[in-house]
Design a protein around this motif. Structure first.
Motif, PDB file in Angstrom:
ATOM      1  N   LYS A 195       1.101  -1.205  -0.036  1.00 42.27           N
ATOM      2  CA  LYS A 195      -0.104  -0.085   0.226  1.00 42.27           C
ATOM      3  C   LYS A 195       0.780   1.424  -0.355  1.00 42.27           C
ATOM      4  O   LYS A 195       0.417   2.387  -0.746  1.00 42.27           O
ATOM      5  CB  LYS A 195      -1.443   0.148   0.912  1.00 42.27           C
ATOM      6  N   VAL A 196       1.970   1.243   0.557  1.00 41.58           N
ATOM      7  CA  VAL A 196       3.023   2.308   1.020  1.00 41.58           C
ATOM      8  C   VAL A 196       3.472   2.235  -0.250  1.00 41.58           C
ATOM      9  O   VAL A 196       3.544   3.964  -0.449  1.00 41.58           O
ATOM     10  CB  VAL A 196       3.147   2.929   2.855  1.00 41.58           C
ATOM     11  N   ALA A 197       4.169   1.617  -0.948  1.00 40.83           N
ATOM     12  CA  ALA A 197       5.532   1.803  -1.748  1.00 40.83           C
ATOM     13  C   ALA A 197       3.831   1.994  -3.034  1.00 40.83           C
ATOM     14  O   ALA A 197       4.522   3.034  -3.562  1.00 40.83           O
ATOM     15  CB  ALA A 197       5.422  -0.110  -2.726  1.00 40.83           C
ATOM     16  N   CYS A 198       2.908   1.591  -3.000  1.00 35.16           N
ATOM     17  CA  CYS A 198       2.479   2.141  -4.615  1.00 35.16           C
ATOM     18  C   CYS A 198       1.871   3.690  -4.192  1.00 35.16           C
ATOM     19  O   CYS A 198       2.017   4.198  -5.465  1.00 35.16           O
ATOM     20  CB  CYS A 198       0.757   1.596  -4.025  1.00 35.16           C
ATOM     21  N   THR A 199       1.655   4.050  -2.886  1.00 30.36           N
ATOM     22  CA  THR A 199       1.785   6.010  -3.109  1.00 30.36           C
ATOM     23  C   THR A 199       3.258   6.309  -3.269  1.00 30.36           C
ATOM     24  O   THR A 199       3.227   7.416  -3.721  1.00 30.36           O
ATOM     25  CB  THR A 199       1.052   5.932  -2.277  1.00 30.36           C
ATOM     26  N   SER A 200       3.974   6.084  -2.218  1.00 31.28           N
ATOM     27  CA  SER A 200       4.759   7.176  -1.776  1.00 31.28           C
ATOM     28  C   SER A 200       6.827   6.473  -2.254  1.00 31.28           C
ATOM     29  O   SER A 200       7.411   6.538  -1.845  1.00 31.28           O
ATOM     30  CB  SER A 200       5.057   7.469  -0.609  1.00 31.28           C
ATOM     31  N   ASP A 201       6.201   4.716  -2.244  1.00 31.78           N
ATOM     32  CA  ASP A 201       7.904   4.624  -2.776  1.00 31.78           C
ATOM     33  C   ASP A 201       8.175   3.648  -4.377  1.00 31.78           C
ATOM     34  O   ASP A 201       7.708   2.225  -3.864  1.00 31.78           O
ATOM     35  CB  ASP A 201       8.169   3.826  -1.747  1.00 31.78           C
TER      36      ASP A 201
END
Ligand SMILES: NC(=O)c1ccc[n+]([C@@H]2O[C@H](COP(=O)([O-])OP(=O)(O)OC[C@H]3O[C@@H](n4cnc5c(N)ncnc54)[C@H](O)[C@@H]3O)[C@@H](O)[C@H]2O)c1
Length: 406
Positions: A195-201
Motif C-alpha cells: 500500500k505505502v509503496a504504491c503511493t510513495s515508494d
C-alpha cells in the motif's frame, strides 16, 4: 459595561511533537537496553503485552529492563480485534492506577497493532495525557500501526470508531521479533507495505515485486537482515506521508488511506474474522481496478498491483463484497473525511488521485469491478473467506530468497 475584543479573550495553542523510530538487532542488544534505560529510568512504567508475546518474549523483555536495573509493572492483556474495546482500555487504565503510574510515568505497548491501539488510547486518557512507548511485534505494527499517531478501539459497527491522536514518545523496531509470526500475519504486513509503496515508494514496490513477495516473507520469517531495507523503506515512506498532515487537520486527502475505504466496513461485516491486512489487500485491489475502469490507471498497471497481491498470497475478494457494502463504505468514508469519499485511487505506481463522489463510481462500474475481482479470485483458487488457499508457498527452511526469483 466593560467589553473585550475577541483577541483579549482567546487562547492560541499548538503542540509540536517529534518522535524517533529506532531499529535494533534484538532484545539482547546493548543499544536496545540503552534505549529502554533512556526512556524509562526514574519513571513509573507499566508494560502492556499480549499472551502470545508474553509467552514468546516476556522473559527476554523483562531481562532487557533488568539489565539496566529496571522492573516495570506488567500487564498481559488479551488483545484481539474483538477485544479491541473500551473495556480493554479501562483494564489498562486500572492497571496503571494500581501500579501508581504518575504524570511523568509511561506505558509501553509490546505487541501488534491491536495492543498499541488500545494502549495509545489508554495513555491519551490517563491523567489527560500520559507518555507511551511502543515495541511493535508484528509486521503491521512495525511498518504502520506502531509508528502512527493514532490509537483507537472498535465501537458498535465502527472499526476504530473511538480513538485519539496521541503520538508515542519513541518506537523501537526489532525485525527479529517477527521470526515467530505465522506466514499469514507476515502477509498482512506485506499488504500495508505494498500500500505505502504504491503511493510513495516505487523502488519499494519493485523490490517486493522482484521477489514476488515470497522473498520478503521468507526474510522476515528467517530473521534475515535482507528484510531490514524494505522494512526501513516502508517506515520511512509512512513517516514521510504522516508528517505532511499528522493530526489530519490540513486536509482529508491522505495517501495513507489507500486500501482503507471499503476495508473497515468489510472487516466489521465479518465480525473481524477477516484480518485488517487482508481487508487492506482487497481494498487495494478494488481501488486499483476502479482506477483502471475510470481510465485513471492503465490496465497493465492495475493488473501489476493485483498480480503482486495475488503472488504474495493475499486475497483480492471476499464473499461479503457487494454493491451495498461498497456504497455504505463510500458514505461512511465521506462522513469521516469531511464530506468527500476521498478514496485513494492509484494512477501509476507512486501516483494517485482521490475519488470524491459516488457518481464518479456508479453502480454499474462497482458491479464490473466486483465481477472482475471475484473471477480473478476464483481463477487463483482463493476461497470466499478472503483467505488465500494458495500463494507463494514457503519452503520449510534454507535461504528462501531464491523462491521469489523463479
Ligand atoms: N493506529 C494506526 O495508525 C493503525 C494503523 C494500521 C493498523 N492499525 C490496527 O492494527 C491492527 C492490526 O495489527 P496487527 O496486524 O499487528 O494485528 P494483531 O495485533 O491482532 O496481531 C496479530 C497476531 O499476531 C500475534 N503476534 C503478535 N506479535 C507476534 C510475534 N512476534 N510472534 C508471533 N505472533 C505474534 C498476535 O497475538 C495476534 O494473534 C488492526 O486493529 C488495525 O486497525 C492501526
Amino acid at each position: 459595561m466593560w467589553m473585550s475584543t475577541p483577541e483579549q479573550l482567546s487562547l492560541r495553542s499548538s503542540r509540536d511533537h517529534t518522535f524517533n523510530v529506532a531499529l535494533f538487532e534484538g532484545l539482547h542488544s546493548s543499544d536496545f537496553c540503552e534505549w529502554i534505560e533512556a526512556y524509562t529510568r526514574n519513571r513509573t512504567v507499566l508494560a502492556v503485552t499480549t499472551p502470545t508475546v508474553e509467552r514468546l518474549y516476556g522473559n527476554d523483555i523483562r531481562a532487557a529492563f533488568a539489565s539496566v536495573g529496571l522492573k516495570p509493572s506488567w500487564l498481559v492483556l488479551n488483545c484481539t480485534e474483538r477485544t479491541k474495546t473500551m473495556e480493554s482500555v479501562l483494564t489498562v487504565c486500572s492497571a496503571a492506577s494500581d501500579a501508581g503510574i504518575d504524570r511523568r510515568g509511561a506505558l509501553v505497548a509490546i505487541g501488534g497493532g491491536v495492543c498499541s491501539d488500545i494502549v495509545t488510547l489508554a495513555a491519551s486518557m490517563l491523567r489527560r495525557s500520559l507518555s507511551h512507548l511502543r515495541i511493535p511485534t508484528t509486521l503491521i505494527g512495525q511498518v504502520d500501526a506502531g509508528i502512527g499517531l493514532k490509537g483507537g478501539v472498535n465501537f458498535g459497527e465502527g472499526k476504530n470508531y473511538l480513538g485519539c491522536f496521541h503520538p508515542p514518545e519513541a518506537v523501537a523496531v526489532i525485525p527479529s521479533l517477527l521470526k515467530s509470526l505465522g506466514v499469514d500475519t507476515v502477509r498482512q504486513g506485506v499488504a500495508e507495505m505494498i500500500k505505502v509503496a504504491c503511493t510513495s515508494d516505487t523502488d519499494l514496490f519493485r523490490m517486493i515485486e522482484e521477489t514476488r513477495g515470497g522473498g520478503l516473507q521468507s526474510w522476515v520469517l528467517n530473521g534475515d537482515s535482507l528484510a531490514h531495507e524494505p522494512i526501513q523503506r516502508a517506515i520511512a515512506a509512512m513517516l514521510g506521508e504522516l508528517s505532511k498532515n499528522p493530526f489530519e487537520v490540513t486536509s482529508y486527502e491522505r495517501a495513507v488511506d489507500l486500501g482503507h475505504t471499503i476495508a473497515h466496513p468489510l472487516e466489521a461485516s465479518t465480525h473481524y474474522e477477516l484480518h485488517h491486512g487482508f481487508a487492506v489487500a482487497i481494498d487495494l485491489a478494488f481501488s486499483s481496478v476502479v482506477g483502471w475502469h475510470l481510465g485513471w490507471l492503465r490496465e497493465e498497471t492495475a493488473l501489476r498491483i493485483v498480480d503482486l497481491l495475488v503472488a504474495v498470497g493475499l486475497p483480492v475478494w471476499h464473499g461479503h463484497l457487494n454493491e451495498d457494502l461498497v456504497l455504505r463504505s463510500f458514505r461512511a468514508a465521506a462522513k469521516h473525511r469531511g464530506g468527500n469519499i476521498n478514496m485513494v485511487v492509484p494512477t501509476d505506481i507512486g501516483r494517485y488521485r482521490f475519488l470524491k463522489r459516488e457518481d464518479q463510481c456508479p453502480p454499474g462500474m462497482i458491479l464490473e469491478v466486483l465481477t472482475y475481482l471475484r473471477a480473478r479470485s476464483w481463477q487463483e483458487g482463493m476461497s470466499n473467506s478472503g483467505t488465500a488457499q494458495y500463494g507463494v508457498e514457503l519452503p520449510a527452511e534454507g535461504n528462501l530468497a531464491r523462491i521469489g526469483l523463479q
